[in-house]
Design a protein around this motif. Structure first.
Motif, PDB file in Angstrom:
ATOM      1  N   ASP A  94      -8.629 -15.033   4.942  1.00  0.00           N
ATOM      2  CA  ASP A  94      -9.452 -16.295   4.230  1.00  0.00           C
ATOM      3  C   ASP A  94      -8.716 -17.153   3.272  1.00  0.00           C
ATOM      4  O   ASP A  94      -9.058 -18.069   2.955  1.00  0.00           O
ATOM      5  N   GLY A  95      -7.451 -16.524   2.738  1.00  0.00           N
ATOM      6  CA  GLY A  95      -6.753 -17.497   1.952  1.00  0.00           C
ATOM      7  C   GLY A  95      -6.448 -16.797   0.623  1.00  0.00           C
ATOM      8  O   GLY A  95      -5.891 -17.564  -0.112  1.00  0.00           O
ATOM      9  N   ALA A  96      -6.567 -15.623   0.480  1.00  0.00           N
ATOM     10  CA  ALA A  96      -6.061 -14.874  -0.754  1.00  0.00           C
ATOM     11  C   ALA A  96      -4.728 -14.881  -0.946  1.00  0.00           C
ATOM     12  O   ALA A  96      -3.997 -14.686   0.024  1.00  0.00           O
ATOM     13  N   ASP A  97      -4.184 -15.020  -2.265  1.00  0.00           N
ATOM     14  CA  ASP A  97      -2.811 -14.920  -2.315  1.00  0.00           C
ATOM     15  C   ASP A  97      -2.361 -13.597  -2.756  1.00  0.00           C
ATOM     16  O   ASP A  97      -1.210 -13.177  -2.764  1.00  0.00           O
ATOM     17  N   GLU A  98      -3.152 -12.965  -3.775  1.00  0.00           N
ATOM     18  CA  GLU A  98      -3.053 -11.784  -4.291  1.00  0.00           C
ATOM     19  C   GLU A  98      -4.168 -10.799  -4.091  1.00  0.00           C
ATOM     20  O   GLU A  98      -5.542 -11.189  -4.196  1.00  0.00           O
ATOM     21  N   ILE A  99      -3.748  -9.449  -4.040  1.00  0.00           N
ATOM     22  CA  ILE A  99      -5.011  -8.394  -3.626  1.00  0.00           C
ATOM     23  C   ILE A  99      -4.847  -7.583  -5.028  1.00  0.00           C
ATOM     24  O   ILE A  99      -3.813  -6.714  -5.083  1.00  0.00           O
ATOM     25  N   ASP A 100      -6.019  -7.618  -5.915  1.00  0.00           N
ATOM     26  CA  ASP A 100      -6.262  -6.478  -6.830  1.00  0.00           C
ATOM     27  C   ASP A 100      -7.183  -5.505  -6.306  1.00  0.00           C
ATOM     28  O   ASP A 100      -8.131  -5.485  -6.115  1.00  0.00           O
ATOM     29  N   LEU A 101      -6.381  -4.053  -6.026  1.00  0.00           N
ATOM     30  CA  LEU A 101      -6.776  -3.048  -5.518  1.00  0.00           C
ATOM     31  C   LEU A 101      -7.049  -1.950  -6.504  1.00  0.00           C
ATOM     32  O   LEU A 101      -6.286  -1.692  -7.249  1.00  0.00           O
ATOM     33  N   VAL A 102      -8.479  -1.428  -6.728  1.00  0.00           N
ATOM     34  CA  VAL A 102      -8.723  -0.297  -7.480  1.00  0.00           C
ATOM     35  C   VAL A 102      -8.303   0.978  -6.411  1.00  0.00           C
ATOM     36  O   VAL A 102      -8.709   1.238  -5.536  1.00  0.00           O
ATOM     37  N   VAL A 103      -7.312   1.754  -7.410  1.00  0.00           N
ATOM     38  CA  VAL A 103      -6.968   2.880  -6.749  1.00  0.00           C
ATOM     39  C   VAL A 103      -8.018   3.932  -6.760  1.00  0.00           C
ATOM     40  O   VAL A 103      -8.844   3.576  -7.673  1.00  0.00           O
ATOM     41  N   VAL A 121      -0.339   2.961  -0.486  1.00  0.00           N
ATOM     42  CA  VAL A 121       0.790   2.788   0.720  1.00  0.00           C
ATOM     43  C   VAL A 121       0.187   1.917   1.872  1.00  0.00           C
ATOM     44  O   VAL A 121       0.585   0.945   2.312  1.00  0.00           O
ATOM     45  N   ARG A 122      -1.032   2.364   2.343  1.00  0.00           N
ATOM     46  CA  ARG A 122      -1.691   1.596   3.241  1.00  0.00           C
ATOM     47  C   ARG A 122      -2.081   0.076   3.215  1.00  0.00           C
ATOM     48  O   ARG A 122      -2.034  -0.624   4.073  1.00  0.00           O
ATOM     49  N   VAL A 123      -2.599  -0.292   2.011  1.00  0.00           N
ATOM     50  CA  VAL A 123      -3.060  -1.329   1.757  1.00  0.00           C
ATOM     51  C   VAL A 123      -1.845  -2.186   1.409  1.00  0.00           C
ATOM     52  O   VAL A 123      -1.740  -3.439   1.942  1.00  0.00           O
ATOM     53  N   ARG A 124      -0.654  -1.547   0.740  1.00  0.00           N
ATOM     54  CA  ARG A 124       0.736  -2.313   0.717  1.00  0.00           C
ATOM     55  C   ARG A 124       1.116  -3.027   1.978  1.00  0.00           C
ATOM     56  O   ARG A 124       1.474  -3.968   2.377  1.00  0.00           O
ATOM     57  N   GLU A 125       1.019  -2.208   2.836  1.00  0.00           N
ATOM     58  CA  GLU A 125       1.377  -2.278   4.534  1.00  0.00           C
ATOM     59  C   GLU A 125       0.694  -3.722   5.142  1.00  0.00           C
ATOM     60  O   GLU A 125       1.240  -4.200   5.976  1.00  0.00           O
ATOM     61  N   ALA A 126      -0.458  -3.637   4.540  1.00  0.00           N
ATOM     62  CA  ALA A 126      -1.237  -4.972   5.070  1.00  0.00           C
ATOM     63  C   ALA A 126      -1.079  -6.033   4.504  1.00  0.00           C
ATOM     64  O   ALA A 126      -1.680  -7.016   4.828  1.00  0.00           O
ATOM     65  N   ILE A 127      -0.171  -6.178   3.152  1.00  0.00           N
ATOM     66  CA  ILE A 127      -0.040  -7.247   2.779  1.00  0.00           C
ATOM     67  C   ILE A 127       1.306  -7.692   2.846  1.00  0.00           C
ATOM     68  O   ILE A 127       2.421  -7.462   2.001  1.00  0.00           O
ATOM     69  N   PRO A 128       1.586  -8.939   3.654  1.00  0.00           N
ATOM     70  CA  PRO A 128       3.043  -9.571   3.827  1.00  0.00           C
ATOM     71  C   PRO A 128       3.156 -10.353   2.826  1.00  0.00           C
ATOM     72  O   PRO A 128       2.253 -10.941   2.332  1.00  0.00           O
ATOM     73  N   ALA A 129       4.464 -10.393   2.660  1.00  0.00           N
ATOM     74  CA  ALA A 129       4.967 -11.406   1.519  1.00  0.00           C
ATOM     75  C   ALA A 129       4.756 -12.849   2.300  1.00  0.00           C
ATOM     76  O   ALA A 129       4.535 -12.982   3.457  1.00  0.00           O
ATOM     77  N   PRO A 130       4.480 -13.793   1.247  1.00  0.00           N
ATOM     78  CA  PRO A 130       4.675 -13.557  -0.348  1.00  0.00           C
ATOM     79  C   PRO A 130       3.355 -13.134  -1.033  1.00  0.00           C
ATOM     80  O   PRO A 130       3.353 -13.323  -2.197  1.00  0.00           O
TER      81      PRO A 130
END
Length: 254
Positions: A94-103, A121-130
């Motif tokens: 949808d266009g987000a640049d940054e994901i704020d994840l509640v652990v 780890v799984r959420v990190r893997e789903a977020i490509p740079a930048p």
């Protein structure tokens, strides 16, 4: 050399994730937030909003350089790894640049540390740079400084781009004590990880206190939008008031 109030205010504006995560947030509120993020003294670093408003905000902020942050697994820090990964992927689409994840901090407190780490780890893997991952530790619920340090170390090791104190939705949110623990963890990790205090940052004095902790551990040049954010909804008014003071003083000689 210490900064003047105006210099501090201008720096804090540039580091601000201007936030509206109210349950009753409307499209009109998002329009107002996007406008407010573009101040006469420079733009905020980002806005932080519910996922459903990302497309609207993306259109409104096109060309401004202001990032769009959104929240996942928010605010409760639940346990549905697959669901949170899908939520993350949709937000990025949808266009987000940054994901704020509640652990899933409750899992950590129950001794299920591997589960907490797996979600990061799984959420990190789903977020490509930048695009960036900011992990919300909910330090006011973790309470114990040793536990805050453990969760900080885990998130850093799992390649989070930022570690963030709080959702702003619990009784105790950002505190200088939690900030000390978290920034020290970053300093000792040797990794390029940012810090975000969120919830309860309401005044120029609050902003200065957190920046002073960053300076203490990381040096005076460290806090910039790539490494430091404030998560707040109300502090911008205080920062703008400080800047207006500068304008009034500058005008006295004319």
């Amino acid at each position: 050399m210490s900064m003047t109030d105006q210099e501090l205010a201008q720096k804090a504006i540039s580091l601000l994730d201007l936030t509206n995560l109210n349950d009753d947030c409307t499209p009109a509120d998002i329009e107002a937030l996007c406008a407010k993020a573009q101040t006469p003294y420079g733009n905020t670093a980002a806005i932080c909003i519910w996922p459903r408003f990302i497309p609207q905000a993306k259109e409104l902020l096109n060309g401004t350089g202001i990032k769009i942050a959104t929240v996942v697994n928010f605010p409760a820090g639940g346990e549905d790894v697959a669901g949170v990964v899908e939520e993350t992927k949709q937000a990025l689409t949808d266009g987000a640049d940054e994901i704020d994840l509640v652990v899933p901090y409750k899992c950590w407190l129950e001794g299920r540390r591997g589960y907490t780490e797996t979600m990061v780890v799984r959420v990190r893997e789903a977020i490509p740079a930048p695009a960036k991952l900011k992990t919300i530790l909910e330090t006011g619920e973790l309470k114990d400084e040793a536990i805050i340090r453990e969760v900080s170390d885990m998130a850093i090791e799992a390649s989070a781009d930022f570690i963030k104190t709080s959702t702003g939705k619990v009784k105790v949110n950002a505190t200088p004590e939690a900030a000390e623990v978290m920034i020290e963890a970053i300093a000792q990790s040797g990794r390029s990880v940012g810090f975000k205090p969120a919830g309860g940052v309401r005044s120029l004095e609050d902003a200065g206190a957190y920046l002073a902790i960053a300076d203490k551990y990381m040096g005076a040049d460290w806090a910039k939008p790539e490494t430091f954010r404030f998560g707040a909804s109300g502090v911008l008014d205080a920062l703008l008031a400080a800047m207006e003071g500068k304008i009034e003083q500058a005008g006295e000689g004319y």
